[in-house]
Structures are given as C-alpha cells and as structure tokens.
Scaffold this motif. Sequence first.
Motif, PDB file in Angstrom:
ATOM      1  N   PHE A   1      74.274  10.129  41.465  1.00 10.81           N
ATOM      2  CA  PHE A   1      73.013   9.425  41.237  1.00 10.81           C
ATOM      3  C   PHE A   1      73.080   8.629  39.941  1.00 10.81           C
ATOM      4  CE2 PHE A   1      68.969   9.144  39.035  1.00 10.81           C
ATOM      5  CZ  PHE A   1      68.250   8.388  39.940  1.00 10.81           C
ATOM      6  N   ALA A   2      73.606   9.239  38.880  1.00 10.92           N
ATOM      7  CA  ALA A   2      73.692   8.559  37.585  1.00 10.92           C
ATOM      8  C   ALA A   2      74.541   7.292  37.695  1.00 10.92           C
ATOM      9  CB  ALA A   2      74.254   9.501  36.524  1.00 10.92           C
ATOM     10  N   GLU A   3      75.627   7.348  38.434  1.00  9.61           N
ATOM     11  CA  GLU A   3      76.479   6.167  38.622  1.00  9.61           C
ATOM     12  C   GLU A   3      75.749   5.087  39.412  1.00  9.61           C
ATOM     13  OE1 GLU A   3      79.282   3.424  38.322  1.00  9.61           O
ATOM     14  OE2 GLU A   3      79.225   5.291  37.181  1.00  9.61           O
ATOM     15  N   LYS A   4      75.031   5.484  40.448  1.00 12.87           N
ATOM     16  CA  LYS A   4      74.243   4.516  41.224  1.00 12.87           C
ATOM     17  C   LYS A   4      73.198   3.852  40.330  1.00 12.87           C
ATOM     18  CE  LYS A   4      70.922   4.225  45.000  1.00 12.87           C
ATOM     19  NZ  LYS A   4      70.085   4.956  45.927  1.00 12.87           N
ATOM     20  N   LEU A   5      72.549   4.644  39.500  1.00 10.43           N
ATOM     21  CA  LEU A   5      71.541   4.110  38.580  1.00 10.43           C
ATOM     22  C   LEU A   5      72.175   3.115  37.606  1.00 10.43           C
ATOM     23  CD1 LEU A   5      68.617   4.220  37.498  1.00 10.43           C
ATOM     24  CD2 LEU A   5      69.351   6.100  36.034  1.00 10.43           C
ATOM     25  N   ARG A   6      73.336   3.457  37.055  1.00 12.82           N
ATOM     26  CA  ARG A   6      74.024   2.546  36.134  1.00 12.82           C
ATOM     27  C   ARG A   6      74.361   1.219  36.814  1.00 12.82           C
ATOM     28  NH1 ARG A   6      76.080   7.423  33.993  1.00 12.82           N
ATOM     29  NH2 ARG A   6      77.802   7.512  35.474  1.00 12.82           N
ATOM     30  N   ARG A   7      74.836   1.282  38.076  1.00 13.31           N
ATOM     31  CA  ARG A   7      75.162   0.046  38.796  1.00 13.31           C
ATOM     32  C   ARG A   7      73.921  -0.829  38.985  1.00 13.31           C
ATOM     33  NH1 ARG A   7      77.945   3.528  42.194  1.00 13.31           N
ATOM     34  NH2 ARG A   7      76.374   3.237  43.800  1.00 13.31           N
ATOM     35  N   GLN A   8      72.817  -0.189  39.369  1.00 14.91           N
ATOM     36  CA  GLN A   8      71.587  -0.957  39.584  1.00 14.91           C
ATOM     37  C   GLN A   8      71.055  -1.525  38.272  1.00 14.91           C
ATOM     38  OE1 GLN A   8      69.253   2.013  41.653  1.00 14.91           O
ATOM     39  NE2 GLN A   8      69.917   1.266  43.653  1.00 14.91           N
ATOM     40  N   LEU A   9      71.100  -0.727  37.208  1.00 18.48           N
ATOM     41  CA  LEU A   9      70.638  -1.211  35.909  1.00 18.48           C
ATOM     42  C   LEU A   9      71.537  -2.327  35.380  1.00 18.48           C
ATOM     43  CD1 LEU A   9      69.573   2.100  34.140  1.00 18.48           C
ATOM     44  CD2 LEU A   9      68.087   0.192  34.789  1.00 18.48           C
ATOM     45  N   ARG A  10      72.838  -2.203  35.623  1.00 17.96           N
ATOM     46  CA  ARG A  10      73.781  -3.242  35.188  1.00 17.96           C
ATOM     47  C   ARG A  10      73.432  -4.577  35.834  1.00 17.96           C
ATOM     48  NH1 ARG A  10      78.703  -3.171  32.783  1.00 17.96           N
ATOM     49  NH2 ARG A  10      80.059  -4.917  33.259  1.00 17.96           N
ATOM     50  N   SER A  11      73.142  -4.542  37.123  1.00 21.40           N
ATOM     51  CA  SER A  11      72.778  -5.759  37.833  1.00 21.40           C
ATOM     52  C   SER A  11      71.480  -6.353  37.278  1.00 21.40           C
ATOM     53  CB  SER A  11      72.631  -5.452  39.324  1.00 21.40           C
ATOM     54  OG  SER A  11      72.205  -6.586  40.019  1.00 21.40           O
ATOM     55  N   LEU A  12      70.486  -5.507  37.066  1.00 21.47           N
ATOM     56  CA  LEU A  12      69.212  -5.978  36.502  1.00 21.47           C
ATOM     57  C   LEU A  12      69.381  -6.498  35.084  1.00 21.47           C
ATOM     58  CD1 LEU A  12      66.832  -3.168  37.802  1.00 21.47           C
ATOM     59  CD2 LEU A  12      66.878  -5.557  38.541  1.00 21.47           C
ATOM     60  N   ALA A  13      70.185  -5.807  34.273  1.00 19.63           N
ATOM     61  CA  ALA A  13      70.417  -6.235  32.892  1.00 19.63           C
ATOM     62  C   ALA A  13      71.131  -7.587  32.869  1.00 19.63           C
ATOM     63  CB  ALA A  13      71.224  -5.183  32.134  1.00 19.63           C
ATOM     64  N   ALA A  14      72.104  -7.769  33.759  1.00 20.90           N
ATOM     65  CA  ALA A  14      72.810  -9.047  33.818  1.00 20.90           C
ATOM     66  C   ALA A  14      71.852 -10.177  34.192  1.00 20.90           C
ATOM     67  CB  ALA A  14      73.974  -8.963  34.813  1.00 20.90           C
ATOM     68  N   ALA A  15      70.990  -9.919  35.182  1.00 22.39           N
ATOM     69  CA  ALA A  15      70.016 -10.937  35.597  1.00 22.39           C
ATOM     70  C   ALA A  15      69.062 -11.271  34.450  1.00 22.39           C
ATOM     71  CB  ALA A  15      69.239 -10.459  36.821  1.00 22.39           C
ATOM     72  N   ALA A  16      68.645 -10.258  33.700  1.00 18.83           N
ATOM     73  CA  ALA A  16      67.751 -10.481  32.561  1.00 18.83           C
ATOM     74  C   ALA A  16      68.464 -11.266  31.460  1.00 18.83           C
ATOM     75  CB  ALA A  16      67.242  -9.145  32.026  1.00 18.83           C
TER      76      ALA A  16
ATOM     77  N   PHE B   1      63.843  -6.129  27.693  1.00 23.89           N
ATOM     78  CA  PHE B   1      64.359  -5.459  28.890  1.00 23.89           C
ATOM     79  C   PHE B   1      64.115  -3.955  28.796  1.00 23.89           C
ATOM     80  CE2 PHE B   1      67.752  -3.270  31.230  1.00 23.89           C
ATOM     81  CZ  PHE B   1      67.567  -3.806  32.494  1.00 23.89           C
ATOM     82  N   ALA B   2      64.422  -3.370  27.646  1.00 24.23           N
ATOM     83  CA  ALA B   2      64.223  -1.931  27.446  1.00 24.23           C
ATOM     84  C   ALA B   2      62.740  -1.571  27.552  1.00 24.23           C
ATOM     85  CB  ALA B   2      64.784  -1.501  26.092  1.00 24.23           C
ATOM     86  N   GLN B   3      61.872  -2.378  26.984  1.00 25.69           N
ATOM     87  CA  GLN B   3      60.431  -2.104  27.045  1.00 25.69           C
ATOM     88  C   GLN B   3      59.911  -2.209  28.471  1.00 25.69           C
ATOM     89  OE1 GLN B   3      58.278  -0.735  24.956  1.00 25.69           O
ATOM     90  NE2 GLN B   3      56.835  -0.834  26.655  1.00 25.69           N
ATOM     91  N   GLU B   4      60.372  -3.195  29.221  1.00 20.79           N
ATOM     92  CA  GLU B   4      59.966  -3.320  30.624  1.00 20.79           C
ATOM     93  C   GLU B   4      60.404  -2.081  31.409  1.00 20.79           C
ATOM     94  OE1 GLU B   4      58.048  -5.534  32.221  1.00 20.79           O
ATOM     95  OE2 GLU B   4      57.698  -6.575  30.337  1.00 20.79           O
ATOM     96  N   SER B   5      61.626  -1.613  31.160  1.00 21.68           N
ATOM     97  CA  SER B   5      62.131  -0.410  31.823  1.00 21.68           C
ATOM     98  C   SER B   5      61.274   0.800  31.484  1.00 21.68           C
ATOM     99  CB  SER B   5      63.583  -0.136  31.410  1.00 21.68           C
ATOM    100  OG  SER B   5      64.407  -1.198  31.802  1.00 21.68           O
TER     101      SER B   5
END
Length: 133
Positions: A88-103, A113-117
């Motif tokens: 689960f932690a790895e899946k979360l990192r992948r999803q966050l990585r994609s969102l962080a890159a888009a941001a 980005f951190a505040q929105e999260s």
Amino acid sequence: MFIELDLQSETPIYTQLVDQIVEGIDSGELKPGDSLPSTRSLAEDLGINLHTVNKAYNLLKQEGLLQVNRKTGVIVQPGGMPGVTEVFAEKLRRQLRSLAAAAAVRGMAEEVFAQESRSVYQDIIRIRGGEQY
C-alpha cells in the motif's frame, strides 16, 4: 449506497466506482459486513457495463476492502480494514509522485502542494469524525 459517476470524465468509470466505495467505507456509510449490490444489479442501476463493476469489485477485493463470494455476494470486509502494508505504501508513493510531478510542472510550490494534501486528509478525517483505523 449513493454513487454518482461522471461519464464525461477522463477518469475511468471503474476508478470512479472504486474511489466512491472507498470513500463510503471511510465515511461510515458502508460498514464492515455490509452487503453491496451484485455486479449485475449495480451495473443496471448505474447504466454501465457489468464488467466495469466486476473490475472495481475485484480491485477492492485485492486491496482487502471487500470479500467477493459467489454464494454470499459482495460484502465490505467484515474483519475490519487492512492496515498500511509496504504494498500500500508503495502504491501511495507512486500516486503521490504523479500528483507532485503534475503540480511541479504547473509551478505549484512544495508547501502549497503539502498544504493541499494535508487539507484533503483532514477533511476526510473530519467527515469520519476523527476515528482512526
């Protein structure tokens, strides 16, 4: 169970369905042991293909959130929700990585980005009444 799909969205329908079931579990609208509609019934109610519902249910089963049995049907995991695993932690990192890159591509500052999260997570906790799993 109230599910609202956006058939015009770029987000696949099965993903929308998974997300809304997870949010229903988190909010307490769906409790451990609750039955969900059959694949065929939910597909008919939503006006979507039964394979789409089947895909969503199977993904949630793989995540440990649902039990799917031909005899007993589909139920929210009666033994409680699974904990945070490395998978689960790895899946979360992948999803966050994609969102962080888009941001970052759009010029969003790291703190924004951190505040929105934090804000989204706190909203989820508030909706559920602060209860932690």
